[in-house]
Design a protein around this motif. Structure first.
Motif, PDB file in Angstrom:
ATOM      1  N   UNK A  44      -9.358  -8.478 -38.855  1.00  0.00           N
ATOM      2  CA  UNK A  44      -8.457  -8.104 -39.945  1.00  0.00           C
ATOM      3  C   UNK A  44      -7.188  -8.964 -39.894  1.00  0.00           C
ATOM      4  N   UNK A  45      -6.891  -9.482 -38.715  1.00  0.00           N
ATOM      5  CA  UNK A  45      -5.763 -10.400 -38.561  1.00  0.00           C
ATOM      6  C   UNK A  45      -6.097 -11.416 -37.461  1.00  0.00           C
ATOM      7  N   UNK A  46      -5.277 -12.445 -37.357  1.00  0.00           N
ATOM      8  CA  UNK A  46      -5.454 -13.452 -36.307  1.00  0.00           C
ATOM      9  C   UNK A  46      -5.111 -12.841 -34.955  1.00  0.00           C
ATOM     10  N   UNK A  62     -10.301 -17.130 -29.776  1.00  0.00           N
ATOM     11  CA  UNK A  62      -9.316 -16.923 -30.825  1.00  0.00           C
ATOM     12  C   UNK A  62     -10.000 -16.363 -32.065  1.00  0.00           C
ATOM     13  N   UNK A  63      -9.393 -15.334 -32.636  1.00  0.00           N
ATOM     14  CA  UNK A  63      -9.902 -14.723 -33.857  1.00  0.00           C
ATOM     15  C   UNK A  63      -9.041 -15.164 -35.036  1.00  0.00           C
ATOM     16  N   UNK A  66     -10.404 -12.687 -41.313  1.00  0.00           N
ATOM     17  CA  UNK A  66     -11.582 -12.647 -42.198  1.00  0.00           C
ATOM     18  C   UNK A  66     -12.694 -13.628 -41.833  1.00  0.00           C
ATOM     19  N   UNK A  67     -12.622 -14.310 -40.678  1.00  0.00           N
ATOM     20  CA  UNK A  67     -13.696 -15.210 -40.247  1.00  0.00           C
ATOM     21  C   UNK A  67     -14.619 -14.451 -39.291  1.00  0.00           C
ATOM     22  N   UNK A  68     -15.691 -13.914 -39.853  1.00  0.00           N
ATOM     23  CA  UNK A  68     -16.638 -13.097 -39.089  1.00  0.00           C
ATOM     24  C   UNK A  68     -17.469 -13.948 -38.146  1.00  0.00           C
ATOM     25  N   UNK A  69     -17.971 -13.300 -37.096  1.00  0.00           N
ATOM     26  CA  UNK A  69     -18.918 -13.963 -36.202  1.00  0.00           C
ATOM     27  C   UNK A  69     -19.997 -12.978 -35.767  1.00  0.00           C
ATOM     28  N   UNK A  70     -21.130 -13.516 -35.334  1.00  0.00           N
ATOM     29  CA  UNK A  70     -22.310 -12.739 -34.948  1.00  0.00           C
ATOM     30  C   UNK A  70     -22.606 -12.967 -33.481  1.00  0.00           C
ATOM     31  N   UNK A  71     -23.018 -11.911 -32.786  1.00  0.00           N
ATOM     32  CA  UNK A  71     -23.463 -12.016 -31.389  1.00  0.00           C
ATOM     33  C   UNK A  71     -24.729 -11.179 -31.215  1.00  0.00           C
ATOM     34  N   UNK A  80      -9.943  -7.919 -24.174  1.00  0.00           N
ATOM     35  CA  UNK A  80      -8.524  -7.642 -23.983  1.00  0.00           C
ATOM     36  C   UNK A  80      -7.719  -8.409 -25.027  1.00  0.00           C
ATOM     37  N   UNK A  81      -6.762  -7.738 -25.651  1.00  0.00           N
ATOM     38  CA  UNK A  81      -5.844  -8.427 -26.562  1.00  0.00           C
ATOM     39  C   UNK A  81      -4.902  -9.262 -25.712  1.00  0.00           C
ATOM     40  N   UNK A  82      -5.063 -10.572 -25.780  1.00  0.00           N
ATOM     41  CA  UNK A  82      -4.276 -11.494 -24.968  1.00  0.00           C
ATOM     42  C   UNK A  82      -3.151 -12.137 -25.775  1.00  0.00           C
ATOM     43  N   UNK A  83      -2.883 -11.579 -26.960  1.00  0.00           N
ATOM     44  CA  UNK A  83      -1.826 -12.114 -27.811  1.00  0.00           C
ATOM     45  C   UNK A  83      -0.548 -11.293 -27.724  1.00  0.00           C
TER      46      UNK A  83
END
Length: 98
Positions: A44-46, A62-63, A66-71, A80-83
């Motif tokens: 939803x955000x970077x 890095x996220x 709106x750029x989805x990814x599949x695993x 962990x949120x490292x930001x």
């Protein structure tokens, strides 16, 4: 290191999918978990993640908004949120993957 748990809210859970919204303050984590289903994540955000796998291997990811990814199913890790900012993403687990 003991971290606080990220907030999660299941939005949909049926025979086909489970949709969960995750919200992480800086430094919060999911805790070690294994993905039983193939899944898609839509940020939803970077943000920046620190991933620690079941063997203790650390990697950064890095996220982007709106750029989805599949695993694929089977991944076992702690996220962990490292930001420096709050991070929100939607995870869609595909229960009837083909």
């Amino acid at each position: 290191m003991k971290r606080r748990k990220a907030a999660s809210k299941i939005q949909i859970d049926n025979n086909f999918v489970r949709v969960t919204k995750y919200s992480f303050k800086p430094g919060e984590e999911t805790g070690m978990h294994k993905h039983l289903y193939n899944y898609i994540v839509t940020p939803i955000n970077n943000g920046k993640l620190l991933l620690i796998d079941k063997n203790g291997y650390k990697s950064n990811f890095e996220l982007f908004y709106s750029e989805s990814y599949f695993r694929k199913a089977g991944i076992e890790h702690n996220v962990i949120n490292d930001g420096k900012d709050k991070l929100i993403f939607i995870e869609i687990e595909l229960k009837n993957s083909f």
